[in-house]
Design a protein around this motif. Structure first.
Motif, short mmCIF file in Angstrom:
data_model
loop_
_atom_site.label_atom_id
_atom_site.label_comp_id
_atom_site.label_asym_id
_atom_site.label_seq_id
_atom_site.Cartn_x
_atom_site.Cartn_y
_atom_site.Cartn_z
N LEU A 65 0.83 -1.19 0.00
CA LEU A 65 0.00 0.00 0.00
C LEU A 65 0.87 1.25 0.00
O LEU A 65 1.82 1.35 0.79
CB LEU A 65 -0.90 0.07 1.24
N THR A 66 0.57 2.20 -0.88
CA THR A 66 1.18 3.51 -0.73
C THR A 66 0.51 4.22 0.44
O THR A 66 -0.56 3.81 0.91
CB THR A 66 1.04 4.35 -2.01
N ASP A 67 1.13 5.31 0.92
CA ASP A 67 0.59 5.93 2.13
C ASP A 67 -0.79 6.54 1.90
O ASP A 67 -1.57 6.70 2.84
CB ASP A 67 1.56 6.96 2.71
N GLY A 68 -1.14 6.84 0.64
CA GLY A 68 -2.48 7.33 0.37
C GLY A 68 -3.56 6.31 0.65
O GLY A 68 -4.67 6.66 1.04
N ALA A 69 -3.24 5.02 0.47
CA ALA A 69 -4.18 3.94 0.79
C ALA A 69 -4.06 3.53 2.25
O ALA A 69 -5.06 3.17 2.89
CB ALA A 69 -3.93 2.74 -0.11
N ALA A 70 -2.84 3.59 2.79
CA ALA A 70 -2.62 3.21 4.19
C ALA A 70 -3.27 4.20 5.16
O ALA A 70 -3.35 3.92 6.36
CB ALA A 70 -1.12 3.13 4.48
N ARG A 71 -3.77 5.33 4.66
CA ARG A 71 -4.49 6.28 5.51
C ARG A 71 -5.63 5.62 6.28
O ARG A 71 -5.99 6.06 7.36
CB ARG A 71 -5.07 7.42 4.66
N TRP A 72 -6.24 4.57 5.71
CA TRP A 72 -7.37 3.90 6.37
C TRP A 72 -6.98 3.45 7.77
O TRP A 72 -7.79 3.52 8.70
CB TRP A 72 -7.80 2.70 5.51
N VAL A 73 -5.71 3.03 7.93
CA VAL A 73 -5.19 2.62 9.23
C VAL A 73 -4.45 3.77 9.91
O VAL A 73 -4.73 4.12 11.05
CB VAL A 73 -4.25 1.40 9.10
N GLU A 74 -3.51 4.36 9.19
CA GLU A 74 -2.55 5.27 9.81
C GLU A 74 -3.13 6.63 10.16
O GLU A 74 -2.70 7.26 11.13
CB GLU A 74 -1.35 5.45 8.89
N LYS A 75 -4.10 7.11 9.39
CA LYS A 75 -4.63 8.45 9.63
C LYS A 75 -6.06 8.42 10.18
O LYS A 75 -6.38 9.13 11.13
CB LYS A 75 -4.55 9.29 8.36
N PHE A 76 -6.91 7.59 9.58
CA PHE A 76 -8.32 7.58 9.99
C PHE A 76 -8.64 6.55 11.08
O PHE A 76 -9.74 6.56 11.64
CB PHE A 76 -9.21 7.35 8.77
N ARG A 77 -7.70 5.65 11.35
CA ARG A 77 -7.85 4.68 12.46
C ARG A 77 -9.14 3.86 12.35
O ARG A 77 -9.80 3.57 13.34
CB ARG A 77 -7.82 5.40 13.82
N GLU A 78 -9.50 3.47 11.12
CA GLU A 78 -10.70 2.66 10.92
C GLU A 78 -10.49 1.21 11.33
O GLU A 78 -11.46 0.45 11.46
CB GLU A 78 -11.12 2.73 9.45
N GLY A 79 -9.25 0.80 11.52
CA GLY A 79 -8.92 -0.56 11.92
C GLY A 79 -7.42 -0.69 12.00
O GLY A 79 -6.68 0.28 11.75
N ASP A 80 -6.96 -1.88 12.36
CA ASP A 80 -5.52 -2.12 12.39
C ASP A 80 -5.11 -2.85 11.11
O ASP A 80 -5.92 -3.06 10.19
CB ASP A 80 -5.13 -2.90 13.65
N TRP A 81 -3.85 -3.27 11.05
CA TRP A 81 -3.37 -3.92 9.83
C TRP A 81 -4.08 -5.25 9.55
O TRP A 81 -4.44 -5.51 8.40
CB TRP A 81 -1.85 -4.10 9.88
#
Length: 261
Positions: free
Chosen positions: A197-213
């Motif tokens: 995942l590029t960081d634009g897709a990893a935002r789901w975890v890293e920025k928005f905290r919708e879930g973990d890995w």
């Protein structure tokens, strides 16, 4: 084997600077995937006649070709040769010593019947899932540990931490950066799937905290990469008060590759 990928620009008005590719089979067996996140250049001159998408296409193409045609090379050697090949393609016309010469993060995975190799450079993410469902993130954490004051502006970052000891590293024009990448090898039997995942897709975890890995892998397994990108876009649009985005760009290029081996 199941392999899916999805990518989307942050805005349709600007070319997508991410790059994603998969090659099957690699040297007649196995496969390889390449994921790059091009670094958006500053608005002023950055010493190069070429765009970031030109660079990621060149570097990504070289990484893919070398990964599948030269199985005897370690992935660090693949990256070294690909950076050198790309630099040689515009060395005569561009200032490759400029700190913002076109550059990108890198995730590179190669597998055959016996093993799975990986390489990660900078802040894109690789998720490796074992047969028992355990998910291990493979991260190059150097950028996350850079003091925020060092990232206050492009000029400060370029002068103090970008591709510098004690800072963080990206694939630009210096092939020696390949030795800085996070690498590893696992037996093929110990890997059920990989997700890049590029960081634009990893935002789901890293920025928005919708879930973990593990939640992210579960989403990819059930709904696929496009669903993850769509969810990130919805979250970005909903964050009108910038509670999560803060000073980040509203929409970032996003790319995901999911492969069940």
């Amino acid at each position: 084997m199941r392999i899916e990928l999805a990518t989307a620009p942050g805005t349709p008005a600007h070319p997508n600077e991410d790059y994603a590719s998969v090659a099957l089979p690699a040297f007649g067996r196995g496969g390889a995937l390449v994921l790059l996140d091009g670094v958006t250049p500053p608005r002023d001159a950055y010493g190069c006649l070429h765009s970031v998408p030109w660079f990621t296409a060149r570097l990504g193409g070289a990484l893919g070709e070398l990964s599948v045609s030269r199985p005897e090379l370690a992935l660090t050697d693949v990256l070294h040769k690909a950076i050198l090949r790309t630099a040689d393609a515009h060395r005569a016309t561009c200032d490759l010593s400029h700190p913002r010469t076109p550059q990108a993060t890198v995730v590179l995975v190669r597998w055959d019947d016996e093993r799975v190799e990986h390489l990660v450079l900078s802040d894109s993410v690789l998720l490796v899932t074992a047969p028992d469902g355990r998910v291990e993130p493979v991260l190059d954490g150097r950028l996350a540990h850079v003091p925020r004051a060092s990232l206050a502006s492009d000029a400060i970052a370029d002068a103090t931490v970008r591709n510098k000891e004690g800072g963080f590293f990206t694939a630009a024009a210096d092939p020696e950066v390949a030795a800085r990448a996070v690498t590893g090898t696992r037996p093929r039997t110990e890997v059920q799937s990989v997700a890049a995942l590029t960081d634009g897709a990893a935002r789901w975890v890293e920025k928005f905290r919708e879930g973990d890995w593990p939640d992210c892998v579960a989403l990819l397994r059930k709904e696929g990469p496009q669903a993850l990108v769509d969810r990130v876009r919805a979250l970005e649009s909903a964050d009108t008060e910038r509670v999560f985005l803060r000073r980040s760009k509203t929409h970032d290029d996003a790319a995901v590759i999911y492969a069940e081996l």
